[in-house]
Design an enzyme around this catalytic site. Sequence first.
Site, PDB file in Angstrom:
ATOM      1  N   ASP A 591      17.856 -43.816  -9.725  1.00 52.25           N
ATOM      2  CA  ASP A 591      19.117 -43.184  -9.348  1.00 52.25           C
ATOM      3  C   ASP A 591      20.361 -43.716 -10.046  1.00 52.25           C
ATOM      4  O   ASP A 591      20.740 -43.238 -11.099  1.00 52.25           O
ATOM      5  CB  ASP A 591      19.288 -43.272  -7.827  1.00 52.25           C
ATOM      6  CG  ASP A 591      18.222 -42.486  -7.082  1.00 52.25           C
ATOM      7  OD1 ASP A 591      17.217 -42.150  -7.705  1.00 52.25           O
ATOM      8  OD2 ASP A 591      18.393 -42.222  -5.887  1.00 52.25           O
ATOM      9  N   GLU A 823      13.339 -49.940   3.491  1.00 52.05           N
ATOM     10  CA  GLU A 823      13.405 -49.321   2.163  1.00 52.05           C
ATOM     11  C   GLU A 823      13.726 -50.349   1.087  1.00 52.05           C
ATOM     12  O   GLU A 823      13.168 -50.340  -0.005  1.00 52.05           O
ATOM     13  CB  GLU A 823      14.472 -48.218   2.182  1.00 52.05           C
ATOM     14  CG  GLU A 823      14.609 -47.473   0.872  1.00 52.05           C
ATOM     15  CD  GLU A 823      15.704 -46.413   0.926  1.00 52.05           C
ATOM     16  OE1 GLU A 823      15.728 -45.536   0.050  1.00 52.05           O
ATOM     17  OE2 GLU A 823      16.545 -46.467   1.861  1.00 52.05           O
TER      18      GLU A 823
END
Length: 856
Positions: A591, A823
Amino acid sequence: MSGSGRKNARTRTRSSADASKDDDGDDLSLRQPKPGFRPRRDRGRNQSSLRIFNVDLKVMLGLSVLAFFVILFVIYNLIKPAEEVQRPRVVTPFPAPKIMDLPQFQGEHKESLYWGTYRPHVYLGIRARTPRSLVAGLMWLGVKDGRYFMRHVCQDSDELSKYGWTHHNGRDFGRQLLIDQDMTLETSFFKSKEAGSGYGGDWAVRVDVQNEKSGDGEPWRSGHLFFYVADEDGHSLSLGGDSLDIHESSLLASGSRMDVGRWQLHLKSLDDMEVHYSGFRTPHIHNLSDLVQESLVEQARKYNRLQLPDRSDNSANILVFQISAKFPFKIDIAFVSGTGLDSSRVEERISSLTGTSLTSKLKEKQREFDAKFEKNFNMSSKIDSESAVAGKAAIGNMLGGIGYFYGQSKIAIPRDSNLGSHENYIYYWPAELYTAVPSRPFFPRGFLWDEGFHQLLIWRWDIHISLDIIGHWLDLMNIDGWIPREQILGAEALSKIPEEFVPQHPTDGNPPTLFMALHDLVDGVKKNKFTSTESIEISSFLEQAFVRLEAWFQWFNTTQSGKETGSYYWHGRDSKTTRELNPKTLSSGLDDYPRASHPTADERHVDLRCWMLLAADCMHSVAQLLKKENGSGKEYGTTAKMLTDFEVLNQMHYDEAYGAYFDFGYHTEKVRLSWKEMKVEHGYPTRELVREVLGNPELRLVPHIGYVSLFPLMRRIIPSESWILQKQLDLISNRSILWTDFGLRSLSKTSSLYMKRNTEHDAPYWRGPIWMNMNYMILSALHHYSKEDGPYRERAKTIYDDLRTNLIRNVVRNYNRTGFLWEQYDQKNGKGKGQRVFTGWTSLVLLIMAEAYGEI
């Protein structure tokens, strides 16, 4: 998390043309001479004339046949369906036999996986692996601050202090613990195939409910569970009776389906309880929570009682049963199929799925799980008991999070395309997907690059499940060899994602991580790590998949190639952005990791070059296994050799001053976000953070040390005796750069973009926090170098041991403290951050515990 835009959420369904059409054609034969015609039998000149005549006849006949086919072709194109004429390539399926049509995925295998907990987005959901299934699930009323709240869909706002599968074998058993304030629910799933069962067999659910505040006022005195069954095909369901008294009859509902025949749903309990119901007629179940809540609110307002109204819509295809009892209590729900075939044994089968019989079967399944866990991961001498509990949760949640989805992906199309669509998207063909998911509350759907990491874990537990999942993914390939990187299939999946994030872009890829698992499988076959049957099935799978894998490789090799031979760059970066500090590279999976400040086709991305090496090396290994060394098999070996050329790699990506590998492109460090007054709204000016470029970009290496810099190490391209290996070990172990006591941070503290926001609303993601998938690959490489002869062997071993210890200790500590795998982890204090219940690639901590790494 990933390049699928995890930070953003991401489809909708609509029918499209069939996946493929057969070409029309006729069997033609040459015409025979007319009756009565006889060629002359003269010798000499007349024989020569005959030969000439025969030649002329053949030419004429050939031309006639050619003309006939031309006419046929013209007619066919005039009359064939318009939708077939206009079908764009991007939504045309790959023209090869489906992998999932292989015999090994039919018969007993297919039936054994028919039912499962394949609805990972709800706390407990059951469905079959079929597009229009009978589905079931659990809701309950939670209590917070003296008020009731409906629990059904996994969501952080529910503030459950813990939930997830402590055990799950991916097939017929799972145990889950959910802690909602002072209430604890333990849910167990069990499946069996008995004589007389319908297709897929029978299943049972046990819910054991406790409450620490039992007796302290009405909200804590009684519990309210809601178990429902719904038919996605719209078939009407029958109630067990107008008033439900489980002590008189355990039957809740019944119905009939083509797949399982007649079926019944029963409720058994030794506790005193009330049962009420509601029936709904609706084509969708994704808003079922709202329907039940509305019904309860209406009853509370009218009659001041918290119970369903005991009424049903005509031909209801959803039945919801409210089960209310004082704490503590326990219920068993039994689903029996094929009841119309052998009704004499139904009661016996119900008994075997409930009560003491179910108790003993669940205990036996848990013992089997524990034994298989120890056998497959062999960790008794490597970790302590606390770590083992977290490791079991890792594999249990991975397997318990496997879902089945069906629908159509939305594919983004350029606005200037000539496809004639009024929208900026078109629909992929209807498709099914059986896959693990990264996170049940936030990402309960398929992500392509995540799935390769998932399979590193799953194939070591159950090779057949792993092949099934990989096969489903490869069958999603279009004619160009492209696979949509995020799968949002069906109304339930769509209901959790903003519309603007749904369409998938066919120019964009995702790291081809499935090649990691496939390479492991090929290596395992060659080293006899599998049984003979498993090896045969793996080889058959690869034989069928080979043409798709070739197309996938070629798609990357052509669409993502750079200007220089052996260079690659991720497509899909926004070169015109005015909001992003550094244009995101979603397709890379990383990202907001810093890339060149000004995206152009001149870019070279070192991570993609290394992914292509993995793909080429894997294809070469598959070709060798299948004895396809000649032709394309040889070319893959040549490509892999080119991409491992250490000198060329260094020329393209190595910076001697930093001792690190970097991307290359038009870049300037003089970029910042500045507040700028925008248009006036409602009489007031607004301010926005806008990208401001203060220096001209130049073609150069992009000086940001982080995970991308370590890809040549991860892919083991650096020779074990090279001084450059020492430089990589320096970067890893330097606390001012990547090293922390909790794992390796994603971006160096020395980077100008370290922990910088990318937009006003985008917090740093891959700009500092610790990610398990990258740490796993780095550990794998360190483990490799610690066993290779060379001057840095011992140092690699020391760093490996310290990094492995730090990662395990931090993940286990967070699991014990919070009840979740996360995460990512904070690089400053090690605390879990990002999304909790992230039991996708964070579950790789189990392989780190087991020291299970691939041989790539």
